[in-house]
Every structure is written in C-alpha cells, then in structure tokens.
Write a protein that holds these residues in place. Sequence first.
Motif, PDB file in Angstrom:
ATOM      1  N   ARG A  83       0.817  -1.215   0.000  1.00  0.00           N
ATOM      2  CA  ARG A  83       0.000   0.000   0.000  1.00  0.00           C
ATOM      3  C   ARG A  83       0.851   1.266   0.000  1.00  0.00           C
ATOM      4  O   ARG A  83       0.477   2.262  -0.604  1.00  0.00           O
ATOM      5  CB  ARG A  83      -0.935   0.010   1.204  1.00  0.00           C
ATOM      6  CG  ARG A  83      -2.033  -0.998   1.101  1.00  0.00           C
ATOM      7  CD  ARG A  83      -2.978  -0.998   2.263  1.00  0.00           C
ATOM      8  NE  ARG A  83      -2.909   0.194   3.075  1.00  0.00           N
ATOM      9  CZ  ARG A  83      -3.401   0.279   4.295  1.00  0.00           C
ATOM     10  NH1 ARG A  83      -3.986  -0.744   4.841  1.00  0.00           N
ATOM     11  NH2 ARG A  83      -3.320   1.402   4.978  1.00  0.00           N
ATOM     12  N   VAL A  84       1.987   1.237   0.685  1.00  0.00           N
ATOM     13  CA  VAL A  84       2.851   2.417   0.725  1.00  0.00           C
ATOM     14  C   VAL A  84       3.395   2.705  -0.666  1.00  0.00           C
ATOM     15  O   VAL A  84       3.398   3.839  -1.129  1.00  0.00           O
ATOM     16  CB  VAL A  84       3.989   2.246   1.749  1.00  0.00           C
ATOM     17  CG1 VAL A  84       4.992   3.388   1.663  1.00  0.00           C
ATOM     18  CG2 VAL A  84       3.422   2.142   3.164  1.00  0.00           C
ATOM     19  N   ARG A  85       3.830   1.675  -1.363  1.00  0.00           N
ATOM     20  CA  ARG A  85       4.366   1.848  -2.719  1.00  0.00           C
ATOM     21  C   ARG A  85       3.285   2.389  -3.655  1.00  0.00           C
ATOM     22  O   ARG A  85       3.545   3.272  -4.465  1.00  0.00           O
ATOM     23  CB  ARG A  85       4.896   0.503  -3.238  1.00  0.00           C
ATOM     24  CG  ARG A  85       5.434   0.577  -4.637  1.00  0.00           C
ATOM     25  CD  ARG A  85       6.733   1.308  -4.675  1.00  0.00           C
ATOM     26  NE  ARG A  85       7.268   1.251  -6.022  1.00  0.00           N
ATOM     27  CZ  ARG A  85       8.226   2.018  -6.445  1.00  0.00           C
ATOM     28  NH1 ARG A  85       8.789   2.878  -5.644  1.00  0.00           N
ATOM     29  NH2 ARG A  85       8.648   1.935  -7.666  1.00  0.00           N
ATOM     30  N   THR A  86       2.066   1.886  -3.519  1.00  0.00           N
ATOM     31  CA  THR A  86       0.949   2.365  -4.339  1.00  0.00           C
ATOM     32  C   THR A  86       0.672   3.836  -4.052  1.00  0.00           C
ATOM     33  O   THR A  86       0.484   4.634  -4.962  1.00  0.00           O
ATOM     34  CB  THR A  86      -0.317   1.528  -4.077  1.00  0.00           C
ATOM     35  OG1 THR A  86      -0.027   0.174  -4.409  1.00  0.00           O
ATOM     36  CG2 THR A  86      -1.482   2.014  -4.909  1.00  0.00           C
ATOM     37  N   ALA A  87       0.664   4.210  -2.779  1.00  0.00           N
ATOM     38  CA  ALA A  87       0.383   5.597  -2.400  1.00  0.00           C
ATOM     39  C   ALA A  87       1.473   6.535  -2.899  1.00  0.00           C
ATOM     40  O   ALA A  87       1.198   7.656  -3.310  1.00  0.00           O
ATOM     41  CB  ALA A  87       0.252   5.720  -0.881  1.00  0.00           C
ATOM     42  N   ALA A  88       2.707   6.077  -2.880  1.00  0.00           N
ATOM     43  CA  ALA A  88       3.823   6.914  -3.315  1.00  0.00           C
ATOM     44  C   ALA A  88       3.989   6.923  -4.823  1.00  0.00           C
ATOM     45  O   ALA A  88       4.797   7.679  -5.350  1.00  0.00           O
ATOM     46  CB  ALA A  88       5.125   6.434  -2.666  1.00  0.00           C
ATOM     47  N   GLY A  89       3.215   6.125  -5.532  1.00  0.00           N
ATOM     48  CA  GLY A  89       3.353   6.003  -6.976  1.00  0.00           C
ATOM     49  C   GLY A  89       2.693   7.115  -7.768  1.00  0.00           C
ATOM     50  O   GLY A  89       2.433   6.952  -8.953  1.00  0.00           O
ATOM     51  N   LEU A  90       2.424   8.222  -7.147  1.00  0.00           N
ATOM     52  CA  LEU A  90       1.819   9.362  -7.828  1.00  0.00           C
ATOM     53  C   LEU A  90       2.816  10.033  -8.763  1.00  0.00           C
ATOM     54  O   LEU A  90       4.023   9.875  -8.608  1.00  0.00           O
ATOM     55  CB  LEU A  90       1.340  10.399  -6.800  1.00  0.00           C
ATOM     56  CG  LEU A  90       0.320   9.950  -5.768  1.00  0.00           C
ATOM     57  CD1 LEU A  90       0.173  11.008  -4.679  1.00  0.00           C
ATOM     58  CD2 LEU A  90      -1.006   9.685  -6.422  1.00  0.00           C
ATOM     59  N   ASP A  91       2.323  10.805  -9.687  1.00  0.00           N
ATOM     60  CA  ASP A  91       3.158  11.678 -10.514  1.00  0.00           C
ATOM     61  C   ASP A  91       2.625  13.082 -10.294  1.00  0.00           C
ATOM     62  O   ASP A  91       1.644  13.486 -10.922  1.00  0.00           O
ATOM     63  CB  ASP A  91       3.086  11.272 -11.983  1.00  0.00           C
ATOM     64  CG  ASP A  91       3.969  12.137 -12.871  1.00  0.00           C
ATOM     65  OD1 ASP A  91       4.640  13.061 -12.345  1.00  0.00           O
ATOM     66  OD2 ASP A  91       3.982  11.918 -14.082  1.00  0.00           O
ATOM     67  N   ARG A  92       3.244  13.802  -9.357  1.00  0.00           N
ATOM     68  CA  ARG A  92       2.748  15.111  -8.951  1.00  0.00           C
ATOM     69  C   ARG A  92       3.911  16.084  -8.749  1.00  0.00           C
ATOM     70  O   ARG A  92       4.998  15.694  -8.326  1.00  0.00           O
ATOM     71  CB  ARG A  92       1.987  15.033  -7.616  1.00  0.00           C
ATOM     72  CG  ARG A  92       0.794  14.109  -7.602  1.00  0.00           C
ATOM     73  CD  ARG A  92      -0.356  14.720  -8.394  1.00  0.00           C
ATOM     74  NE  ARG A  92      -1.575  13.977  -8.220  1.00  0.00           N
ATOM     75  CZ  ARG A  92      -1.956  12.953  -8.966  1.00  0.00           C
ATOM     76  NH1 ARG A  92      -1.203  12.551  -9.959  1.00  0.00           N
ATOM     77  NH2 ARG A  92      -3.098  12.344  -8.751  1.00  0.00           N
ATOM     78  N   SER A  93       3.641  17.354  -9.009  1.00  0.00           N
ATOM     79  CA  SER A  93       4.614  18.380  -8.655  1.00  0.00           C
ATOM     80  C   SER A  93       4.661  18.468  -7.136  1.00  0.00           C
ATOM     81  O   SER A  93       3.669  18.214  -6.453  1.00  0.00           O
ATOM     82  CB  SER A  93       4.248  19.725  -9.274  1.00  0.00           C
ATOM     83  OG  SER A  93       2.992  20.177  -8.807  1.00  0.00           O
ATOM     84  N   LEU A  94       5.829  18.795  -6.621  1.00  0.00           N
ATOM     85  CA  LEU A  94       6.051  18.772  -5.181  1.00  0.00           C
ATOM     86  C   LEU A  94       6.891  19.971  -4.765  1.00  0.00           C
ATOM     87  O   LEU A  94       7.829  20.351  -5.469  1.00  0.00           O
ATOM     88  CB  LEU A  94       6.789  17.476  -4.812  1.00  0.00           C
ATOM     89  CG  LEU A  94       7.195  17.262  -3.376  1.00  0.00           C
ATOM     90  CD1 LEU A  94       5.966  16.909  -2.541  1.00  0.00           C
ATOM     91  CD2 LEU A  94       8.216  16.140  -3.283  1.00  0.00           C
ATOM     92  N   SER A  95       6.534  20.561  -3.633  1.00  0.00           N
ATOM     93  CA  SER A  95       7.394  21.589  -3.041  1.00  0.00           C
ATOM     94  C   SER A  95       7.498  21.318  -1.557  1.00  0.00           C
ATOM     95  O   SER A  95       6.562  20.814  -0.932  1.00  0.00           O
ATOM     96  CB  SER A  95       6.852  23.002  -3.286  1.00  0.00           C
ATOM     97  OG  SER A  95       5.665  23.218  -2.551  1.00  0.00           O
TER      98      SER A  95
END
Length: 115
Positions: free
Chosen positions: A24-36
């Motif tokens: 589940r952690v890998r799935t949650a972190a698998g986003l493609d999003r801009s980050l600051s």
Amino acid sequence: MATTEECRSALEKLSDNLARADGRVRTAAGLDRSLSCHITDLDLTFTGRLVDGRIEVAETLQGPPPQKAEIGLAMAGDDLVALVDGELNFARAWGAGRVRLDAGFRDLLRLRTLL
C-alpha cells in the motif's frame, strides 16, 4: 537548526525509503505530482516531482514556493530531519501545526497511507 544540506539529505533519504517500500505504501507513493517542500526556518524551498515512488528535487529556491505545487509541504528543517529519521510522528506534527500539507482531496486520501 538543520542546514540546507541536511534538509536535502533528508529528502533523499525519504525518496530512498519510498522507492524501497512495497504494498500500500508503494501504491500511495506512486503518484506523478509536482512537489514543493518549504523549509520555513531557512526560508528556502525544494521543488520537484514525486514520480514512481521517488522524490526528484529539481531546484532549491530562496523564499516560499514561487507557484503552487500539487503536493506542498512546509515545516522547519529540524522537523523534516526528525520526521525522516522516525523521531517525529507526522500525524502529531501535522495536528500540532508543525507541518503543513497542501494537496487535493484525492491525493490526501492516497497519501494518508504514508502517514
């Protein structure tokens, strides 16, 4: 007070931890999003992307983020280091106002697995 290099190192460590995660952690972190990530006590911002479970820092800028990222974090440098080292609980720090997280509702639902 954590230095710029200590904060960058903490983000790299967090990225490595996310990349090694599974389930589940890998799935949650698998986003493609801009980050600051704005480090409030140093008044600097790391900008980049969360891509395939890794944090890719593109720039380090003075001041707050120049534009709104899809996922925005803000905290003191010592809190970032403590969070990544497991010495500070994210949910408690967020509830106490030590960490600010700004993201869309759907992203918050996915990111809650990381918390």
